[in-house]
Design a protein around this motif. Structure first.
Motif, PDB file in Angstrom:
ATOM      1  N   THR A   1       0.845  -1.197   0.000  1.00  0.00           N
ATOM      2  CA  THR A   1       0.000   0.000   0.000  1.00  0.00           C
ATOM      3  C   THR A   1       0.875   1.240   0.000  1.00  0.00           C
TER       4      THR A   1
ATOM      5  N   GLU B   1      -3.663   3.821   0.130  1.00  0.00           N
ATOM      6  CA  GLU B   1      -4.104   3.470  -1.221  1.00  0.00           C
ATOM      7  C   GLU B   1      -3.351   2.231  -1.703  1.00  0.00           C
TER       8      GLU B   1
ATOM      9  N   GLN C   1      -2.502  -0.689 -12.070  1.00  0.00           N
ATOM     10  CA  GLN C   1      -3.062   0.597 -12.481  1.00  0.00           C
ATOM     11  C   GLN C   1      -2.181   1.749 -12.007  1.00  0.00           C
ATOM     12  N   ALA C   2      -1.590   1.601 -10.826  1.00  0.00           N
ATOM     13  CA  ALA C   2      -0.686   2.637 -10.331  1.00  0.00           C
ATOM     14  C   ALA C   2       0.564   2.739 -11.199  1.00  0.00           C
TER      15      ALA C   2
ATOM     16  N   PRO D   1       0.872   7.433  -6.339  1.00  0.00           N
ATOM     17  CA  PRO D   1      -0.505   6.997  -6.104  1.00  0.00           C
ATOM     18  C   PRO D   1      -1.529   7.737  -6.970  1.00  0.00           C
ATOM     19  N   PRO D   2      -2.238   7.042  -7.856  1.00  0.00           N
ATOM     20  CA  PRO D   2      -3.166   7.702  -8.784  1.00  0.00           C
ATOM     21  C   PRO D   2      -4.303   8.463  -8.100  1.00  0.00           C
ATOM     22  N   LYS D   3      -4.982   7.809  -7.188  1.00  0.00           N
ATOM     23  CA  LYS D   3      -6.148   8.429  -6.550  1.00  0.00           C
ATOM     24  C   LYS D   3      -5.753   9.680  -5.784  1.00  0.00           C
ATOM     25  N   TYR D   4      -4.672   9.604  -5.044  1.00  0.00           N
ATOM     26  CA  TYR D   4      -4.188  10.729  -4.251  1.00  0.00           C
ATOM     27  C   TYR D   4      -3.878  11.936  -5.129  1.00  0.00           C
TER      28      TYR D   4
ATOM     29  N   LYS E   1      -4.908  12.527  -8.237  1.00  0.00           N
ATOM     30  CA  LYS E   1      -6.119  13.022  -8.895  1.00  0.00           C
ATOM     31  C   LYS E   1      -6.962  13.870  -7.948  1.00  0.00           C
ATOM     32  N   GLU E   2      -7.015  13.481  -6.680  1.00  0.00           N
ATOM     33  CA  GLU E   2      -7.811  14.225  -5.708  1.00  0.00           C
ATOM     34  C   GLU E   2      -7.116  15.501  -5.250  1.00  0.00           C
ATOM     35  N   LYS E   3      -5.813  15.435  -5.018  1.00  0.00           N
ATOM     36  CA  LYS E   3      -5.092  16.570  -4.436  1.00  0.00           C
ATOM     37  C   LYS E   3      -4.472  17.498  -5.480  1.00  0.00           C
TER      38      LYS E   3
END
Length: 510
Positions: free
Chosen positions: A103, A108, A113-114, A172-175, A177-179
């Motif tokens: 992780t 995450e 995908q990462a 980290p993709p999600k991080y 994209k969000e930040k």
């Protein structure tokens, strides 16, 4: 090979610095048993792996991020986030099998995908100084959650090594994209053994142990990275006990550091080379024979022995003897003041002609080197002035935008120990750190060797690239400097890497 150097030269400058710092030498502070403090010469200004090429970034960030592959202090490649890999399709595809159960530091999940996100993001950013290192990658395809294929546009014989550092660090993709990218620049998240919890620009970056790290649990609770530009100040902080490891050791102070029973100096042959590159577009250095004359006017061997106390070797091309592409048959231009003067006279350069030498002002030792170069040039009738810059200004504005004087500092880590990683970025047309030189012939050679996997075929091409730059005198090669650390002996299990990419998982302090 690890060496402890007990002696170094006593220069007037070195003694003056030591005297000025003497009051603090015996004022050691109580040190925490779970915290390591490292002096870093420069705040890289961003922690995003695709936005930097600086060794000082890796001093800190190598503990925050992981790549698919790792390279240890022994310079050997080993599995990291990828447990194994294989070449397929006549070396046009590399399949990576990824580590399960990893992780990111924010919780995450790490997966294929990462990996795809990381390289899609890198290759899409044309402003990235790292992008050109990875353009052999045509696309990344997810096979399943823990298998990913890299389809190559052409072979890259250094790609596996490049995947062990800098731009290839997995993010980290999600991080992101969000930040957003700007937030990520100052609040990095990786999968490494330590997590950044505090970043004070130009002051410090504090890391704490990542208790969910996939590998061996770090022994330290905390690493405090202090940004200390002046090498003499780094030494003062080491000697006073406020810093445990310093990464900028003034040559003149090695003896003083070694005189303290609780300290030691560790010195290796490393990848870092120094040169003064020429502005080939403007002024007298536009003339090839003038450039040759300026090189021959400087006694570089004397500089190595007198200023660097022998902790360096002369170079002919911009690489160390450990670099793949090194040509031992290529010999440095000799120091010949008489011939230098004759070349300058033949080129119509008048006695007293002025040139400016630009350099990064945070390195006191290199300041001495530049002063010595200016002194030698004065004996050839050239009036050289030296102009120091803040490192970030110099690297992000002055050099890339072609604002330098006639000569300017280039120091290069050469961390892949392959000449391609230096030569392509410094000599290929339109690269960020090549503001002046263009050569279709050289571009072709640089591109040709990148398509070869066979080292026997690559080597002569890399050597011909070095010879081309040598014959055109695009730079004044100076020296390959040892990698030198100052270390408090309370630091345990510190494997001092030659490339200064610290990985402190197994380090402890007592």
């Amino acid at each position: 090979m690890r060496k402890i150097f007990p002696t170094a030269r006593k220069s007037v400058l070195g003694l003056a610095i030591a005297a000025s710092l003497g009051l603090s030498f015996n004022n050691a502070l109580a040190a925490d048993s779970d915290t390591l403090t490292v002096a870093v010469a420069q705040d890289p200004g961003t922690w995003d792996p695709i936005d930097t090429f600086l060794v000082n970034w890796s001093v800190v960030a190598n503990d925050i991020f992981d790549g698919l592959i790792a390279r240890g202090p022994d310079l050997k490649l080993k599995p990291a986030l990828a447990t194994s890999w294989q070449f397929m399709n006549n070396n046009k595809t590399i399949r990576f099998h990824l580590r399960h159960g990893v992780t990111f530091q924010n919780g995450e999940a790490f997966n294929a995908q990462a990996v795809k996100f990381t390289f899609d993001r890198l290759l899409a950013d044309k402003a990235s100084p790292q992008r050109s290192n990875y353009t052999a990658i045509k696309s990344v395809k997810v096979i399943d959650d823990y298998t990913v294929d890299f389809h190559l546009a052409q072979p890259d014989p250094v790609l596996l090594t490049k995947l062990a550092g800098y731009g290839a660090m997995i993010v980290p993709p999600k991080y992101i994209k969000e930040k957003g990218d700007a937030y990520f620049n100052t609040h990095p998240i990786g999968t490494g053994p330590f997590k950044m919890v505090s970043y004070k620009p130009n002051v410090s970056a504090t890391l704490v142990r990542n208790d969910h790290f996939w590998g061996d649990k770090p022994k330290l609770e905390k690493i405090v990275n202090r940004f200390i530009k002046e090498p003499a100040t780094q030494v003062a902080e080491l000697q006073s006990g406020r810093v445990d490891i310093i990464t900028s050791m003034p040559i003149s102070m090695i003896k003083k550091v070694n005189s303290q029973p609780d300290l030691e100096v560790i010195s290796h042959t490393g990848p870092t080379t120094y040169a003064l590159r020429f502005n080939t577009k403007r002024g007298i250095t536009k003339n090839l024979n003038v450039r040759k004359a300026l090189i021959m006017a400087v006694d570089r061997n004397a500089i190595i022995h007198s200023i660097l106390a022998g902790q360096a070797e002369p170079i002919t091309s911009f690489q160390s003897k450990l670099s793949f592409g090194y040509d031992p048959s290529l010999k440095p231009l000799p120091y010949d003041l008489k011939k230098a003067k004759a070349l300058l006279k033949a080129a119509g350069v008048k006695n007293g002609t002025k040139v400016e030498i630009d350099f990064r002002g945070n390195n006191g030792t290199f300041r001495e080197v530049v002063q010595a170069v200016a002194g030698y040039l004065s004996m050839a009738g050239i009036q050289a002035t030296i102009k120091p810059y803040d490192s970030n200004v110099f690297l992000n504005d002055i050099v890339p935008n072609g604002k330098t004087g006639a000569m300017f500092q280039q120091s290069w880590g050469g961390w892949t120990f392959d000449y391609d990683n230096t030569a392509y970025l410094l000599y290929h047309s339109n690269e960020t750190y090549n503001p002046y030189n263009k050569s279709a012939k050289l571009d072709k050679l640089l591109e040709e060797q990148r398509q070869m996997v066979d080292p026997k075929k690559r080597l002569p091409i890399l050597q011909s690239i070095a010879k081309y730059v040598y014959q055109n005198h695009w730079e004044m090669p100076l020296y390959n400097l040892n990698t030198i650390y100052g270390v408090n002996k309370r630091v345990q299990n510190f494997a001092a890497p030659a490339d200064m990419r610290l990985r402190l998982t197994h380090v402890s302090v007592k």
